[in-house]
Design an enzyme around this catalytic site. Structure first.
Site, PDB file in Angstrom:
ATOM      1  N   ARG A 167     112.952 -57.621  52.470  1.00  0.00           N
ATOM      2  CA  ARG A 167     113.354 -56.269  52.047  1.00  0.00           C
ATOM      3  C   ARG A 167     114.669 -56.253  51.257  1.00  0.00           C
ATOM      4  O   ARG A 167     115.494 -55.366  51.416  1.00  0.00           O
ATOM      5  CB  ARG A 167     113.454 -55.322  53.258  1.00  0.00           C
ATOM      6  CG  ARG A 167     112.151 -55.186  54.040  1.00  0.00           C
ATOM      7  CD  ARG A 167     111.016 -54.608  53.190  1.00  0.00           C
ATOM      8  NE  ARG A 167     109.756 -54.655  53.895  1.00  0.00           N
ATOM      9  CZ  ARG A 167     108.841 -55.627  53.746  1.00  0.00           C
ATOM     10  NH1 ARG A 167     109.057 -56.622  52.900  1.00  0.00           N
ATOM     11  NH2 ARG A 167     107.714 -55.583  54.410  1.00  0.00           N
ATOM     12  N   SER A 217     107.192 -47.087  56.704  1.00  0.00           N
ATOM     13  CA  SER A 217     107.777 -47.706  57.881  1.00  0.00           C
ATOM     14  C   SER A 217     109.279 -47.393  57.912  1.00  0.00           C
ATOM     15  O   SER A 217     109.998 -47.699  56.978  1.00  0.00           O
ATOM     16  CB  SER A 217     107.532 -49.209  57.798  1.00  0.00           C
ATOM     17  OG  SER A 217     107.935 -49.824  58.968  1.00  0.00           O
ATOM     18  N   GLU A 287     114.678 -49.045  57.186  1.00  0.00           N
ATOM     19  CA  GLU A 287     114.143 -49.499  55.903  1.00  0.00           C
ATOM     20  C   GLU A 287     114.291 -48.367  54.882  1.00  0.00           C
ATOM     21  O   GLU A 287     114.375 -48.596  53.690  1.00  0.00           O
ATOM     22  CB  GLU A 287     112.659 -49.855  56.092  1.00  0.00           C
ATOM     23  CG  GLU A 287     112.161 -50.876  55.119  1.00  0.00           C
ATOM     24  CD  GLU A 287     110.793 -51.422  55.495  1.00  0.00           C
ATOM     25  OE1 GLU A 287     109.865 -51.177  54.723  1.00  0.00           O
ATOM     26  OE2 GLU A 287     110.655 -52.083  56.539  1.00  0.00           O
TER      27      GLU A 287
END
Length: 293
Positions: A167, A217, A287
């Protein structure tokens, strides 16, 4: 600045209209350049005027403050979504959705992008966050990325130069603007590619609360754990705060049940983080990017 952007700039534009969470106040200047030249000119003018700015694509990973964003948002979705195939390569502009890119690969009988078919969002965000799902990540299939820096210079980065990791990437580190990505894929059978995409999409439908607005998410996967499982074991499934809720279908998602504010979501996230830390001693990182005032 008003003179330069009269056709492609709107003032006090409500961000909830362009984010998947459907939350957020107004941004001062909302700019949609028609091409790279106009993008470069817009950024040059913003820098000159010392107006803070950020770039967005499909807005699938953003939670915007109820008070909005001071400065400018430059959106590269509408006019930067071309996808083309050249041999075993698929070249996609930053605003093209991952679904569109994966389908172009399938139609050209090229495999490797099946995992990306159901990921919400566009190429720009996918390069920024090294988007991934079901065992695949952008770093596995990207050959090069063409990007612009904050001074308007354009260069091509190889996969290695992108510093892809979980990420994160060079784009995120340096605030680059993704213009285009080239994927190097391998020939395959169209039916097998289609079947794989459908199987992954069904898994997504079965497990994720796609019927509600969210930013996907909410939490990064903590090492050695699954965020959703930790949240569930802390007894938080279905926990509600204002219009925000920990999804009953998948605890790793905070959803907008209707009328949720940014404040509702942020406070619910904090509650979840504190409860998970108290129960498991694990710190959950988000996230989702929280933006604005």
């Amino acid at each position: 600045m008003h003179r330069k952007f009269s056709e492609n700039m709107r003032e006090q534009f409500p961000m909830k209209e362009v984010t998947s969470f459907q939350i957020g106040g107004a941004v001062d200047y909302f700019i949609e350049p028609v091409d790279e030249e106009e993008l470069s000119a817009a950024i040059g003018a913003l820098e000159e005027e010392k107006i803070p700015w950020m770039v967005m694509g499909k807005g699938t990973n953003m939670l915007v403050s109820d008070r909005g964003i001071r400065g400018a948002v430059v959106r590269l979705e509408k006019n930067f979504e071309e996808v083309r195939v050249e041999g075993d390569r698929v070249i996609a502009q930053s605003g093209a959705s991952l679904r569109k890119v994966a389908e172009a690969a399938r139609d050209a009988r090229l495999c490797g992008l099946e995992f990306a078919h159901g990921i919400p969002g566009a190429i720009g965000g996918a390069m920024t966050m090294n988007a991934g799902a079901y065992g695949g990540e952008m770093k596995d299939v990207v050959e090069t990325v063409r990007a612009m820096d904050r001074a308007g210079n354009i260069r091509v980065y190889t996969n290695d130069e992108m510093h892809f990791r979980y990420r994160n990437s060079r784009v995120y580190e340096e605030g680059l603007i993704v213009l285009e990505a080239t994927f190097r894929l391998v020939p395959g059978e169209k039916d097998a590619i289609t079947e794989k995409m459908e199987e992954l999409w069904q898994r997504r439908l079965d497990k994720q609360p796609l019927e509600y607005p969210s930013a996907g998410s909410t939490f990064k996967r903590p090492e050695g754990h699954y965020a959703g499982q930790l949240i569930d074991l802390a007894g938080l499934r279905g926990l509600t705060h204002g219009g925000a809720q920990v999804s009953e279908k998948h605890c790793g998602f905070v959803i907008n049940r209707g009328g949720a504010t940014c404040k509702d979501v942020v406070e619910l996230i904090r509650t979840v983080q504190e409860a998970v830390y108290a129960k498991h001693g694990v710190e959950l990182e988000t996230e989702v990017k929280v933006l604005g005032e």
